[in-house]
Design an enzyme around this catalytic site. Structure first.
Site, PDB file in Angstrom:
ATOM      1  N   HIS B  62      65.614  46.947  10.911  1.00 12.93           N
ATOM      2  CA  HIS B  62      65.561  48.104  11.808  1.00 12.93           C
ATOM      3  C   HIS B  62      65.727  49.414  11.050  1.00 12.93           C
ATOM      4  CE1 HIS B  62      69.987  48.796  12.254  1.00 12.93           C
ATOM      5  NE2 HIS B  62      70.088  47.490  12.154  1.00 12.93           N
ATOM      6  N   ASP B 170      73.221  50.097   6.924  1.00 10.47           N
ATOM      7  CA  ASP B 170      72.841  49.292   8.076  1.00 10.47           C
ATOM      8  C   ASP B 170      71.831  50.110   8.868  1.00 10.47           C
ATOM      9  OD1 ASP B 170      72.641  47.895  10.451  1.00 10.47           O
ATOM     10  OD2 ASP B 170      74.693  48.277  11.090  1.00 10.47           O
ATOM     11  N   GLU B 200      67.584  49.435  17.251  1.00 10.72           N
ATOM     12  CA  GLU B 200      68.404  48.232  17.261  1.00 10.72           C
ATOM     13  C   GLU B 200      69.824  48.561  17.693  1.00 10.72           C
ATOM     14  OE1 GLU B 200      71.087  45.001  15.754  1.00 10.72           O
ATOM     15  OE2 GLU B 200      71.150  47.133  15.267  1.00 10.72           O
ATOM     16  N   GLU B 201      70.329  49.717  17.215  1.00 14.17           N
ATOM     17  CA  GLU B 201      71.738  50.049  17.407  1.00 14.17           C
ATOM     18  C   GLU B 201      72.090  50.374  18.863  1.00 14.17           C
ATOM     19  OE1 GLU B 201      73.782  49.376  15.314  1.00 14.17           O
ATOM     20  OE2 GLU B 201      72.944  49.597  13.303  1.00 14.17           O
ATOM     21  N   HIS B 309      78.666  51.365  10.299  1.00 11.00           N
ATOM     22  CA  HIS B 309      78.852  52.146  11.529  1.00 11.00           C
ATOM     23  C   HIS B 309      79.816  53.307  11.319  1.00 11.00           C
ATOM     24  CE1 HIS B 309      76.913  49.349  14.683  1.00 11.00           C
ATOM     25  NE2 HIS B 309      76.455  49.049  13.489  1.00 11.00           N
TER      26      HIS B 309
END
Lengths: 341, 334
Positions: B62, B170, B200-201, B309
């Site tokens: 992603h 990420d 995606e997140e 994150h």
């Protein structure tokens, strides 16, 4: 470019906030300030406690401008075998603002990278989710440095690695408490260097204010001044119950209260009026939390005044000031000295 | 290897605002694959045809990262905002951010001196925090930003020793692996689809769209995953450990990985002597679940990372390299 002196205030602010100078370790930043100040002084020297004093000679009354040059930092308190360390604050940190910051660990052979790690939400239990960050749980990851094991020692200093930036007339940067005041003094010195005045001016960049060690007192003792203006920062754009809101961008505050001398404060206010320098009033009925008290009660006493630059987010990795306020402070200082007979 | 990771992580691409990332990837892979196309939803897909064809394998990474969106412009010129994806409020205080294309600001936090008693001892709520872009009024701020603008972290990429420190690893780590695989040339029998996906997140849903379009026989989600290998967690709670190679997932939130794919990945690693680890926790989810729900068996391979994150995360270069090796070997055996 500034409209009244040749040194660019924004550049100076970014420059002096880019050098780490925790309490007790101000040498490097004071060296940088001395490099600039030697062009505007007859003499520069260091006090036994490390403060930098620069002098513009004169035959009239002696006046000192004081700004502390140290900033808050951390110390290494614990080292784990797998490359993590714990910290404790040197000065008044809020541990809530240091998670996920890059830091420098200052070892005797130079600085090493560290990052303040934080558990990702995926791995947190309900209990961890509620924890307020504190020194018992915050940790610094130094595993990336191949030599961390040999170099890092308990007691090494740690500083947050944020870089200042400018947005219009606003500067966001670390350590603006109190480097903004240092810059105001530099700008004042530059202005006074071209002026023919009676007063003898002592520009003092002092050490260890943040831990209450006051390098300002010994500088006061040595210089035997009659008047002293302490320049520090004050909370801007915040609501304080019972006080008027001090606004960023509307000039320095002139403090009234027992830490200041009423006649001298009146002098400064008159100067502000005469030269059209915007100021704000700040009433401090008790202790000021600055070096002013120490300057006031040295030798036979000093006629003090406290001028503060409005600053938001004090003691955070990014603090905020308005460039114009720093320049107005410099003007106020310079003309306050120039008008002394 | 690692040709693109610096630029990839420094690009801004919170969920729904992946444009810069997509354009960058597109510009770098064009000419190196048989086909590149962008679908209606913003996913970018590249096809590398196999020697024999027939079977289709899809690799998913992603493009989006966690970030924020401006929700209000306040009278005093500050901006209210809300997270795009899961960002713990404790990692964002006093961080530099960029709003929209290039407006720099900070997430301000009240000085400790002014927090009294209970306030000092509690975690602030998102709605209490403001982004300060230096504007002194609403009208001044409105000249620069608008409600709905994306907000990104600004951490600069840095390599120290064997480690990489950056924001958005990420899943730009996954994007980078796909790009490096394309660059290196994958010599597979099957057709390989490289899918750089959006959003995606904020809750994976776009794989469904891809499934309709591509009908692949097998999917592998390439992720950058949690580790927890620090003093705050007992070892038995770690999910991965940096330095132990790619993490192969057997199960995560809402999905038990296809046994066939899982076994194949493990066998490939063992046969080729590639250092690997099993992901030791089943927390967190990936796009694999959505593919599986649509009937495409999916596996998950991840680069282990610390502090995802947040504005600043960390991986090891050898883990990245071993993940690359595992994927390349796997593809070339299909």
């Amino acid at each position: 470019m500034s409209n009244f002196t040749s040194l660019d205030t924004k550049e100076l602010l970014l420059k002096v906030t880019s050098i780490p100078g925790p309490s007790g370790y101000e040498d490097e930043v004071l060296g940088e300030i001395e490099n600039v100040m030697k062009d505007y002084s007859n003499e520069c020297f260091r006090t036994p406690l490390g403060s930098l004093v620069c002098v513009k000679k004169g035959k009239g009354p002696k006046i000192g401008f004081f700004a502390h040059a140290d900033q808050i930092a951390f110390l290494v308190t614990k080292i784990y075998e797998d490359g993590f360390i714990r910290l404790s604050g040197v000065g008044g940190w809020d541990p809530k603002v240091i998670a996920s910051q890059k830091v420098w660990v200052h070892t005797k052979n130079g600085k090493l990278r560290g990052i303040v790690g934080f558990m990702p939400p995926h791995l947190q239990t309900t209990e961890e989710y509620k924890k307020v960050p504190d020194y018992d749980h915050l940790f610094v990851d130094v595993t990336m440095n191949p030599n961390w094991k040999e170099e890092i020692l308990i007691g090494d200093l740690v500083t947050v690695d944020t870089k200042g930036f400018v947005n219009g007339d606003i500067v966001f940067a670390p350590a603006l408490d109190n480097r903004a005041s240092c810059v105001a003094i530099i700008k004042a010195a530059e202005l006074l260097w071209r002026m023919n005045i009676d007063a003898e001016v002592y520009y003092v960049f002092s050490t260890q204010e943040e831990i209450g060690g006051s390098g300002a007192r010994s500088a006061t003792y040595i210089s035997e001044i009659e008047y002293g203006i302490v320049i520090d920062v004050t909370h801007g754009d915040e609501d304080l119950p019972g006080f008027p809101k001090i606004k960023i961008g509307e000039g320095p505050t002139v403090v009234v209260g027992p830490v200041t001398n009423r006649k001298f404060v009146e002098h400064i206010k008159t100067v502000a009026g005469k030269y059209n320098i915007r100021t704000q009033v700040e009433a401090i009925p008790g202790r000021s939390g600055t070096d002013t008290e120490d300057v006031q009660f040295t030798r036979n006493g000093v006629k003090t005044s406290l001028v503060s630059i409005p600053l938001r987010y004090m003691h955070n990795p990014y603090e905020k000031v308005c460039v114009k306020d720093v320049e107005d402070t410099a003007k106020l200082l310079a003309f306050s000295a120039a008008e002394l007979q | 290897m690692l040709t693109f990771l610096r630029e990839l992580t420094e690009l801004k691409g919170p969920s729904g605002f992946e444009d810069d990332v997509r354009e960058y990837i597109k510009s770098k892979i064009e000419g190196k694959v048989d086909e590149v196309f962008e679908d209606r939803m913003g996913n970018l897909i590249a096809l590398k045809k196999g020697k024999t064809g027939g079977k289709k394998i899809l690799l998913d990474a992603h493009m989006d990262e966690v970030g924020f969106m401006v929700t209000n412009i306040n009278e005093d010129g500050t901006l209210s905002f809300a997270p795009l994806g899961g960002v713990d409020v404790r990692v964002i205080l006093s961080k530099k951010v960029v709003v929209g294309k290039d407006v720099m600001g900070i997430i301000g936090y009240k000085a400790a001196h002014l927090q009294h008693g209970e306030d000092y001892a509690r975690i602030p709520k998102y709605y209490e925090l403001k982004i300060d872009i230096g504007a002194s009024s609403k009208s001044e701020a409105e000249k620069k930003v608008a409600i709905g603008d994306p907000v990104s972290f600004t951490t600069e990429y840095e390599e120290v020793g064997d480690y990489i420190i950056a924001k958005a690893l990420d899943d730009r780590g996954g994007c980078s692996l796909l790009m490096d695989l394309i660059d290196d040339g994958v010599d597979a029998n099957c057709d390989v689809y490289f899918a750089f996906t959006v959003q995606e997140e904020t809750g994976p849903k776009w794989p469904v769209i891809l499934m309709e379009q591509l009908k692949a026989d097998m999917v592998i989600a390439i992720e950058t995953t949690t580790s927890g290998d620090d003093p705050e967690l007992e070892k038995y709670l770690w999910s991965t450990h940096l330095g132990d190679g790619p993490a192969i997932t057997f199960m995560h939130r809402g999905y038990v990985v296809s046994k066939e794919i899982f076994d194949k990945l493990v066998e490939t690693a063992k046969e080729s002597n590639i250092k690997f680890q099993y992901k030791m926790r089943t927390v967190g989810g990936t796009n694999a679940r959505r593919y599986a729900m649509g009937g495409m068996p999916a596996g998950v391979v991840s680069i282990p990372a610390r502090y995802i994150h947040s504005p600043i995360s960390e991986i090891r270069k050898d883990d990245y390299e071993n993940t690359f090796k595992l994927l390349k070997t796997f593809l070339e055996s299909e």
